[in-house]
Write a protein that holds these residues in place. Structure first.
Motif, mmCIF file in Angstrom:
data_model
loop_
_atom_site.group_PDB
_atom_site.id
_atom_site.type_symbol
_atom_site.label_atom_id
_atom_site.label_comp_id
_atom_site.label_asym_id
_atom_site.label_seq_id
_atom_site.Cartn_x
_atom_site.Cartn_y
_atom_site.Cartn_z
ATOM 1 N N LYS A 258 19.575 73.377 65.799
ATOM 2 C CA LYS A 258 20.637 73.007 66.734
ATOM 3 C C LYS A 258 21.351 74.259 67.229
ATOM 4 C CE LYS A 258 21.680 68.714 64.314
ATOM 5 N NZ LYS A 258 22.705 68.018 63.519
ATOM 6 N N ASN A 259 21.729 74.258 68.497
ATOM 7 C CA ASN A 259 22.421 75.407 69.098
ATOM 8 C C ASN A 259 23.708 75.768 68.361
ATOM 9 O OD1 ASN A 259 20.542 76.036 71.036
ATOM 10 N ND2 ASN A 259 21.470 74.720 72.598
ATOM 11 N N SER A 260 24.385 74.774 67.798
ATOM 12 C CA SER A 260 25.659 75.039 67.119
ATOM 13 C C SER A 260 25.467 75.861 65.827
ATOM 14 C CB SER A 260 26.370 73.728 66.800
ATOM 15 O OG SER A 260 25.552 72.896 66.001
ATOM 16 N N ILE B 1 22.945 80.900 61.260
ATOM 17 C CA ILE B 1 21.653 81.040 60.594
ATOM 18 C C ILE B 1 21.013 82.391 60.932
ATOM 19 C CG2 ILE B 1 19.321 80.086 60.378
ATOM 20 C CD1 ILE B 1 21.508 78.395 59.003
ATOM 21 N N SER B 2 21.128 82.828 62.158
ATOM 22 C CA SER B 2 20.560 84.129 62.552
ATOM 23 C C SER B 2 21.196 85.256 61.755
ATOM 24 C CB SER B 2 20.772 84.373 64.046
ATOM 25 O OG SER B 2 20.106 83.412 64.800
ATOM 26 N N LYS B 3 22.518 85.204 61.623
ATOM 27 C CA LYS B 3 23.226 86.237 60.850
ATOM 28 C C LYS B 3 22.796 86.211 59.388
ATOM 29 C CE LYS B 3 27.862 87.986 59.814
ATOM 30 N NZ LYS B 3 27.362 88.668 58.679
ATOM 31 N N ILE B 4 22.637 85.027 58.818
ATOM 32 C CA ILE B 4 22.212 84.888 57.423
ATOM 33 C C ILE B 4 20.825 85.499 57.228
ATOM 34 C CG2 ILE B 4 21.433 83.184 55.711
ATOM 35 C CD1 ILE B 4 23.764 81.396 56.682
ATOM 36 N N MET C 166 16.850 89.216 68.423
ATOM 37 C CA MET C 166 15.555 88.617 68.281
ATOM 38 C C MET C 166 15.630 87.356 67.416
ATOM 39 S SD MET C 166 12.201 89.961 66.416
ATOM 40 C CE MET C 166 11.005 90.768 67.316
ATOM 41 N N ALA C 167 16.408 87.404 66.333
ATOM 42 C CA ALA C 167 16.521 86.248 65.444
ATOM 43 C C ALA C 167 17.102 85.048 66.184
ATOM 44 C CB ALA C 167 17.385 86.588 64.237
ATOM 45 N N LYS C 168 18.101 85.294 67.032
ATOM 46 C CA LYS C 168 18.721 84.195 67.782
ATOM 47 C C LYS C 168 17.710 83.516 68.693
ATOM 48 C CE LYS C 168 23.478 85.810 67.815
ATOM 49 N NZ LYS C 168 24.601 86.234 68.650
#
Length: 121
Positions: free
Chosen positions: A11-13, A18-21, A1-3
């Motif tokens: 940015k996609n890169s 960031i999602s994991k953080i 969901m975060a992704k």
């Protein structure tokens, strides 16, 4: 969901990192059967760093530079005091004088002031 949320924001890169953080940060403050207070999560923007250097720190981050040019830049095996009170001398807003009739009374006053400061710490 975060992704899926971040794919439209950054940015996609950087989406995976960031999602994991964000997920790690929320899981760190989460308690069973309670609503998480996301105000416990703080985002610090560091100077001279870019998005790819973002990371999650589990703990306290102290972003404070040296107070004096002669202070060392790196220290090892140090103790850090984190407190939410001022330990600096604060001048009173009211002008007042203390007149002591004896050195014994002045000593008692100094001891009392020390006790008050020690209780704060």
């Amino acid at each position: 969901m975060a992704k899926s949320i971040f794919k439209t924001k950054i940015k996609n890169s950087h989406v995976n990192n960031i999602s994991k953080i964000v997920v790690d940060a929320v899981l760190t403050i989460q308690r069973q059967k309670e609503i998480s207070d996301i105000n416990l999560i703080e985002i610090l923007q560091m100077e001279d760093q870019n998005d790819s250097e973002s990371r999650f720190v589990r703990g306290i981050v102290l972003d404070h530079g040296a107070r004096h040019p002669d202070m060392p830049k790196i220290l090892h095996n140090v103790f850090i005091l984190v407190c939410n009170i001022s330990l600096e001398y604060e001048k009173s807003e009211i002008n007042s004088n203390f007149v002591s009739t004896s050195s014994e009374k002045k000593g008692k006053l100094s001891n009392k002031e020390r006790d008050i400061i020690d209780k704060k710490i």
